[in-house]
Design a protein around this motif. Structure first.
Motif, PDB file in Angstrom:
ATOM      1  N   LEU A  89       0.820  -1.206   0.000  1.00 39.83           N
ATOM      2  CA  LEU A  89       0.000   0.000   0.000  1.00 39.83           C
ATOM      3  C   LEU A  89       0.856   1.258   0.000  1.00 39.83           C
ATOM      4  O   LEU A  89       2.063   1.200   0.192  1.00 39.83           O
ATOM      5  N   MET A  90       0.205   2.392  -0.164  1.00 39.39           N
ATOM      6  CA  MET A  90       0.884   3.684  -0.073  1.00 39.39           C
ATOM      7  C   MET A  90       1.144   4.025   1.394  1.00 39.39           C
ATOM      8  O   MET A  90       0.436   3.544   2.286  1.00 39.39           O
ATOM      9  N   PRO A  91       2.141   4.888   1.684  1.00 35.21           N
ATOM     10  CA  PRO A  91       2.378   5.319   3.066  1.00 35.21           C
ATOM     11  C   PRO A  91       1.207   6.148   3.609  1.00 35.21           C
ATOM     12  O   PRO A  91       0.372   6.657   2.862  1.00 35.21           O
ATOM     13  N   TYR A 141       3.022  -8.805  -7.159  1.00 36.99           N
ATOM     14  CA  TYR A 141       2.162  -7.678  -6.765  1.00 36.99           C
ATOM     15  C   TYR A 141       0.821  -7.733  -7.508  1.00 36.99           C
ATOM     16  O   TYR A 141      -0.232  -7.485  -6.927  1.00 36.99           O
ATOM     17  N   ASN A 142       0.878  -8.074  -8.786  1.00 37.71           N
ATOM     18  CA  ASN A 142      -0.342  -8.105  -9.592  1.00 37.71           C
ATOM     19  C   ASN A 142      -1.222  -9.310  -9.290  1.00 37.71           C
ATOM     20  O   ASN A 142      -2.436  -9.169  -9.146  1.00 37.71           O
ATOM     21  N   TRP A 143      -0.622 -10.496  -9.207  1.00 40.63           N
ATOM     22  CA  TRP A 143      -1.424 -11.717  -9.184  1.00 40.63           C
ATOM     23  C   TRP A 143      -1.615 -12.320  -7.804  1.00 40.63           C
ATOM     24  O   TRP A 143      -2.606 -13.010  -7.561  1.00 40.63           O
ATOM     25  N   ILE A 144      -0.698 -12.082  -6.894  1.00 45.54           N
ATOM     26  CA  ILE A 144      -0.842 -12.646  -5.546  1.00 45.54           C
ATOM     27  C   ILE A 144      -1.425 -11.618  -4.584  1.00 45.54           C
ATOM     28  O   ILE A 144      -2.351 -11.906  -3.824  1.00 45.54           O
ATOM     29  N   PHE A 145      -0.896 -10.390  -4.631  1.00 44.50           N
ATOM     30  CA  PHE A 145      -1.317  -9.361  -3.670  1.00 44.50           C
ATOM     31  C   PHE A 145      -2.442  -8.466  -4.183  1.00 44.50           C
ATOM     32  O   PHE A 145      -2.947  -7.631  -3.442  1.00 44.50           O
ATOM     33  N   GLN A 150      -3.283   0.043  -8.360  1.00 42.35           N
ATOM     34  CA  GLN A 150      -4.053   0.120  -9.606  1.00 42.35           C
ATOM     35  C   GLN A 150      -5.550   0.142  -9.317  1.00 42.35           C
ATOM     36  O   GLN A 150      -6.288   0.977  -9.845  1.00 42.35           O
ATOM     37  N   LYS A 151      -5.996  -0.745  -8.447  1.00 42.32           N
ATOM     38  CA  LYS A 151      -7.435  -0.855  -8.177  1.00 42.32           C
ATOM     39  C   LYS A 151      -7.974   0.352  -7.421  1.00 42.32           C
ATOM     40  O   LYS A 151      -9.029   0.888  -7.759  1.00 42.32           O
ATOM     41  N   GLY A 156      -9.876   3.299  -9.293  1.00 41.06           N
ATOM     42  CA  GLY A 156     -10.847   3.697  -8.281  1.00 41.06           C
ATOM     43  C   GLY A 156     -10.990   5.202  -8.251  1.00 41.06           C
ATOM     44  O   GLY A 156     -11.754   5.795  -9.007  1.00 41.06           O
ATOM     45  N   THR A 157     -10.210   5.840  -7.410  1.00 36.32           N
ATOM     46  CA  THR A 157     -10.337   7.278  -7.152  1.00 36.32           C
ATOM     47  C   THR A 157     -10.343   8.122  -8.421  1.00 36.32           C
ATOM     48  O   THR A 157     -11.278   8.891  -8.665  1.00 36.32           O
TER      49      THR A 157
END
Length: 197
Positions: A89-91, A141-145, A150-151, A156-157
């Motif tokens: 995630l972002m900080p 990052y794309n397929w497991i987490f 991106q989402k 999203g936002t």
């Protein structure tokens, strides 16, 4: 063009700071007007308090920094977000910026009385670029987490706000790649922003 950079990394020696420098060099070559909102140096409180949420209903922010940032962003034509990805995630400061500054009456308003469709108030923005660093391989990052950035951020936002020109530069395995590759990334970033129109 007026470009606003929203930056979040507390360590001056970080690769994100090197990215910021390359971004600024490229924008200077292109003669853009640049404002850097450096969240780590702006005394910004990312915590959404109950009084902030009450203000949310009235579309009237009470946090002085939110009001200041809104003023600095209202004439922006391109937004650039630079931050690391920590634990997928972002900080906190960047998340707080999204929570508190992407605020009704500041960043957007509602098109209809049911408050379901949004229109951006930063209506001069022609594009948004997000630049992130992480040590996780992109496939994981794309397929497991699940690719939260991106989402949540791009699809999203910013999609909900109606911004069509959205770009993500994801730099992966930063600690593992060679110094030459890191230098090449910085050169490419400078070159890309020197051509921004």
């Amino acid at each position: 063009m007026k470009v606003v950079i929203i930056f979040n990394h507390p360590y001056e020696g970080s690769y994100c700071n090197a990215i910021l420098k390359s971004t600024l060099l490229g924008l200077q070559i292109a003669n853009h007007q640049v404002d850097v909102i450096h969240l780590d140096k702006e005394n910004f409180n990312p915590v959404m308090r109950s009084e902030d949420l009450r203000a949310f209903i009235n579309k009237n922010p009470i946090d002085e920094k939110v009001i200041e940032f809104g003023d600095r962003l209202k004439d922006a034509e391109h937004l650039i977000f630079i931050f690391p990805i920590w634990w997928e995630l972002m900080p906190a400061l960047m998340k707080g910026f999204i929570d508190k500054v992407i605020f009704p009456g500041v960043a957007y308003d509602y098109v209809n009385a049911s408050n379901t469709k949004m229109k951006p108030l930063w209506d001069k923005v022609k594009g948004i670029t997000v630049i992130t660093t992480m040590n996780t391989p992109s496939i994981l990052y794309n397929w497991i987490f699940g690719n939260a950035i991106q989402k949540a951020l791009l699809r999203g936002t910013f999609w909900k706000l109606g911004y069509k020109n959205r770009k993500w530069i994801s730099l992966n395995r930063v600690k593992m790649v060679s110094p030459e590759k890191r230098k090449k990334w910085l050169t490419n970033i400078e070159s890309n922003f020197s051509k921004l129109k």
